[in-house]
Design a protein around this motif. Structure first.
Motif: not given
Length: 377
Positions: A256-275
């Motif tokens: 299910l997540i693999s289908q929903l993940d298709k509408v997620r924009p690429p790079y929606n989480v920044s490197v600063l958020n991630c770190e």
């Protein structure tokens, strides 16, 4: 004319009328109260700052991040860390969002199945109990779905017959159940929760358990997640202590997540958020201690508030407390004049008449809030 007044432009007005959706023109934007110079207890934020030592350590890490590159393998590191943090069951996966707000919007986008001859409904439907989190309705509207709100009972419990009837009538694509709920701060009855989840599944819909306030609750739906393949668990690091970082995550069966993940924009989480999120997860014991302190402060507040004449205090399993007063607007203004900003939710829904929502702060902030409340009643 002040600097904030809009410039009148007939041509621009015409452009807006022609090209901006009428429902968007009629909407009110989400507003954030100005808290300058005030004790800020209106937005359910963790009131604790990092120690100077951790601030310095985080600063060094953020300073070393490659801001010139798009997010890369560190996102994978974050997902692995979150999987361990959330103890993901086998066969389950997670999806990252720029806060849970983005994930709510992406869920609506993915489920906005257009009308067809095989689909008797005009639009897909999002359903949720009310009063609840405003983004459920807003995201549904913006993504072209219908929204159905089902009122809670007078004491803010799920109205099970009404919920089941609404699910049967509208066959929602998504049913949102905040656990604990915002702004009422309560957990739902287990039997009612299961009945709603089961019925929604039988109608072919998804159920999203929104656990934004899980760090302060005595229960989570995580240990029951695998009972129902149509249930998704939504969480955020905002209440964990990172409201400024904007990071949410959605848990569900991998297919299910693999289908929903298709509408997620690429790079929606920044490197600063991630770190910053990775740093927090590496120091989660610090944030757990903060959550424990907030829970202790909440219990003290509940005890003191119960002694205030004319104030009704509702149970809380979150980092906020809902109270009802004789005159919420007058009390809100009085508290603000005394340097304390809370949230007047009395106009959000008729069930919230004369209610204020108080964020649990630090001990000094809470003492100042109680003094301002007492003086403003």
């Amino acid at each position: 004319m002040s600097a904030n007044d809009p410039i009148t432009n007939p041509a621009l007005d015409t452009l807006i009328q022609r090209r901006i959706r009428p429902d968007v023109q009629a909407m009110h934007a989400y507003t954030v109260q100005n808290a300058t110079g005030l004790v800020k207890l209106d937005a359910m934020e963790n009131p604790h700052r990092l120690s100077p030592e951790l601030q310095a350590e985080l600063g060094q890490r953020l300073g070393a991040v490659a801001l010139n590159r798009y997010p890369g393998p560190r996102i994978t590191d974050l997902m692995v860390a979150l999987q361990q943090h959330a103890a993901l069951p086998e066969g389950y996966a997670l999806m990252l969002g720029n806060g849970s707000d983005e994930l709510i919007s992406l869920l609506a986008l993915a489920c906005a199945v257009p009308p067809s001859a095989a689909n008797s409904q005009k639009k897909a439907v999002v359903l949720a109990p009310e009063p609840g989190f405003v983004m459920y309705a807003m995201s549904a509207q913006l993504q072209g779905l219908d929204y159905v709100g089902v009122p809670l009972t007078a004491d803010f419990e799920l109205d099970l017959p009404a919920m089941l009837a609404a699910i049967d009538q509208h066959q929602p694509a998504i049913t949102f159940l905040a656990y604990p709920n915002n702004p009422t701060a309560n957990l739902w009855d287990d039997e009612a929760l299961e009945a709603i989840i089961t019925t929604a599944g039988e109608q072919g819909g998804l159920v999203v358990i929104d656990e934004a306030y899980q760090p302060f609750a005595t229960k989570s739906y995580a240990d029951r997640l695998t009972r129902h393949p149509h249930v998704l668990l939504l969480r955020t690091l905002s209440k964990f202590g990172l409201a400024g970082v904007r990071l949410g995550y959605l848990i569900g069966p991998q297919t299910l997540i693999s289908q929903l993940d298709k509408v997620r924009p690429p790079y929606n989480v920044s490197v600063l958020n991630c770190e910053a999120a990775l740093f927090a997860l590496e120091h989660q014991a610090v944030f757990e201690q903060q959550a424990q302190d907030i829970c202790r402060q909440r219990e003290q507040l509940l005890t003191v508030l119960a002694e205030f004449p004319g104030v009704t205090v509702f149970p809380s399993q979150a980092n906020m407390i809902l109270i009802r007063l004789p005159d919420a607007q007058k009390t809100f203004e009085g508290m603000k004049a005394r340097g304390v900003l809370v949230k007047n939710v009395s106009k959000m829904h008729s069930l919230l008449n004369n209610c204020l929502r108080l964020t649990v702060g630090t001990s000094p902030e809470n003492h100042q809030m109680l003094a301002a409340l007492e003086a403003s009643l």
